[in-house]
Design a protein around this motif. Structure first.
Motif, PDB file in Angstrom:
ATOM      1  N   PHE A 248       0.794  -1.071  -0.234  1.00 51.38           N
ATOM      2  CA  PHE A 248       0.275   0.385  -0.065  1.00 51.38           C
ATOM      3  C   PHE A 248       1.180   1.435   0.258  1.00 51.38           C
ATOM      4  O   PHE A 248       0.582   1.727  -0.990  1.00 51.38           O
ATOM      5  N   GLY A 252       0.856   2.653  -3.919  1.00 49.60           N
ATOM      6  CA  GLY A 252       0.739   4.465  -3.574  1.00 49.60           C
ATOM      7  C   GLY A 252       0.963   5.681  -3.175  1.00 49.60           C
ATOM      8  O   GLY A 252      -0.150   6.630  -4.061  1.00 49.60           O
ATOM      9  N   LEU A 320      -5.503   0.153  -1.074  1.00 49.94           N
ATOM     10  CA  LEU A 320      -4.796   0.380  -2.146  1.00 49.94           C
ATOM     11  C   LEU A 320      -5.652   0.763  -3.120  1.00 49.94           C
ATOM     12  O   LEU A 320      -5.538   1.760  -4.141  1.00 49.94           O
TER      13      LEU A 320
END
Length: 435
Positions: A248, A252, A320
């Motif tokens: 994530f 991200g 995510l």
């Protein structure tokens, strides 16, 4: 600058009195209460006053900062006697703050870089926390568990640095008390920690912090939040949990930086050059943190730890999925409001594009695949599908809330939290039924 460094040194000397706890035992609070009384009513001027005085103390004619610091230490000392708080954690909490502040001021004497100043706090607090615990173990019959000492000192230093970053200097008593109580919780949840395990966990979290700083993917407080999450997830969960969390944070962050100038021109870019702050980090990862703490606690209860693994993976899949949907979808025209399908301007809360939805599906699938391979409780294609389902549900809920209540009633962080909570709930519920 010299006055602040001298003051930090004075507070460190006072904090070092905590090392007398194994000798003073039930009377450990007494010297701190005495110092608080002296600071509030006796030392009103002179050289000693100047050593400890903060800017507002001159106007009031008393050492408010020192009095508050000493009373907070006395309060923690009373907990040792009243509710059996481990004396080593009391000493660690006091020294983490005392020597953390000293470390920060030592760095501040030569550099005004906020990242370096925070690093000085963490290093100073870590050393104080380790030495405090070792000192108590040496003076008593307590076992010398170095890996545990290192973990608790690291977690305490990061927690205290995060609170210091978010609060003011006068809030040191609150920082000390909060750090002590959290250390107590971490100690209760910790199982057996090996030397190699804690060394690898620290190496990974330090590397994560450095990369976040170099890439400017997070503010200082955001970086501290991410580092704390990484450390707790790795120690309480394991390296597979860390890999899921990093999927994530890493993907991200890259998606936020992707074609950032174009997003800026379109009015859909994240503020602060895409650097994530504490609220953003915990908005997306608070459910994940609760899940890993629940997993650690499940070792002491009858609750199946597998369910917390699905909750963790589902929340990260939702986080995510939503991030990629927003960051990629915002680059395309003609988004439609998820509730009515009418065309809206790019960046409108609740507006979706098919490209963004596809990116969200890919993000959820990435987390699901990593979880299926690396989390022991998430098994096979069916387990991965359960995580994927949670991620897509969370992304959809985020868009729906964006179209209906975000802005007027709740903020983006609350929407993110709700989406990850739904992702965790859907994954956990499906796993409970299927497995």
């Amino acid at each position: 600058m010299q006055s602040t460094l001298r003051r930090a040194g004075g507070f460190a000397v006072v904090g070092t009195l905590a090392l007398a706890a194994p000798v003073l035992k039930a009377a450990t609070f007494a010297p701190f209460v005495a110092i608080a009384l002296l600071a509030a009513f006796v030392v009103t001027d002179g050289p000693l006053f100047e050593v400890f005085a903060r800017p507002g103390d001159h106007q009031d004619g008393r050492l408010n900062g020192l009095a508050g610091f000493a009373l907070a230490a006395a309060g923690l000392a009373i907990l040792v006697v009243a509710v059996d708080m481990p004396v080593s954690l009391f000493v660690a909490a006091v020294l983490v703050l005392s020597y953390g502040n000293l470390g920060k001021q030592c760095v501040a004497a030569v550099s005004d870089d906020p990242f370096l100043g925070t690093s000085g706090f963490v290093v100073g607090g870590f050393l104080g926390g380790v030495l405090g615990q070792v000192g108590v173990a040496t003076a008593t019959t307590l076992p010398t568990a170095y890996p545990l000492f290192v973990f608790l000192a690291s977690a305490g230093a990061i927690v205290a640095a995060l609170f210091r970053e978010m609060l003011f200097e006068r809030d040191d008593p609150l920082v000390m008390l909060s750090t002590g109580l959290l250390l107590w919780s971490f100690d209760a949840l910790s199982g057996a920690i090996g030397t190699v395990e804690i060394a690898a966990a620290l190496a990974l979290t330090v590397a994560f912090g450095l990369v976040s700083y170099v890439l400017k993917a997070a503010s200082v407080s955001g970086m501290l939040s991410g580092v704390l999450l990484s450390l707790l997830v790795t120690v309480f969960g394991g390296f597979g949990w860390f890999a899921v969390l990093m999927s994530f944070f890493a993907i991200g962050a890259l998606s936020t930086k992707f074609r950032y100038d174009e997003k800026l021109d379109r009015g859909v870019a994240e503020d602060n050059d895409g650097a994530r702050g504490t609220r953003n980090v915990f908005g997306n990862a608070a459910v994940a943190l609760a899940s890993v703490i629940g997993f650690a606690a499940s070792a002491h209860t009858a609750v199946d730890g597998m369910l917390f693994q699905y909750a963790f993976a589902g929340s990260m899949a939702a986080a995510l999925s939503d991030t990629l949907s927003s960051e990629i979808g915002g680059l395309y025209d003609n988004p439609r409001l998820i509730t009515t399908l009418e065309r809206v301007d790019p960046g409108t809360d609740g507006g979706v594009t098919w490209q963004g939805e596809l990116a969200g599906l890919v993000g959820s699938a990435i987390v699901a695949a990593i979880a299926a391979f690396l989390l022991s409780g998430v098994t096979g294609l069916l387990g991965g599908a359960v995580v994927l389902l949670g991620g897509l549900a969370g992304m959809t809920v985020d868009s729906f809330l964006g179209a209906t209540v975000e802005g007027a009633r709740i903020g983006n962080e609350a929407v993110n939290f709700s989406a990850t909570l739904v992702g965790a709930a859907i994954s956990t519920g499906a796993a409970f039924v299927l497995f």
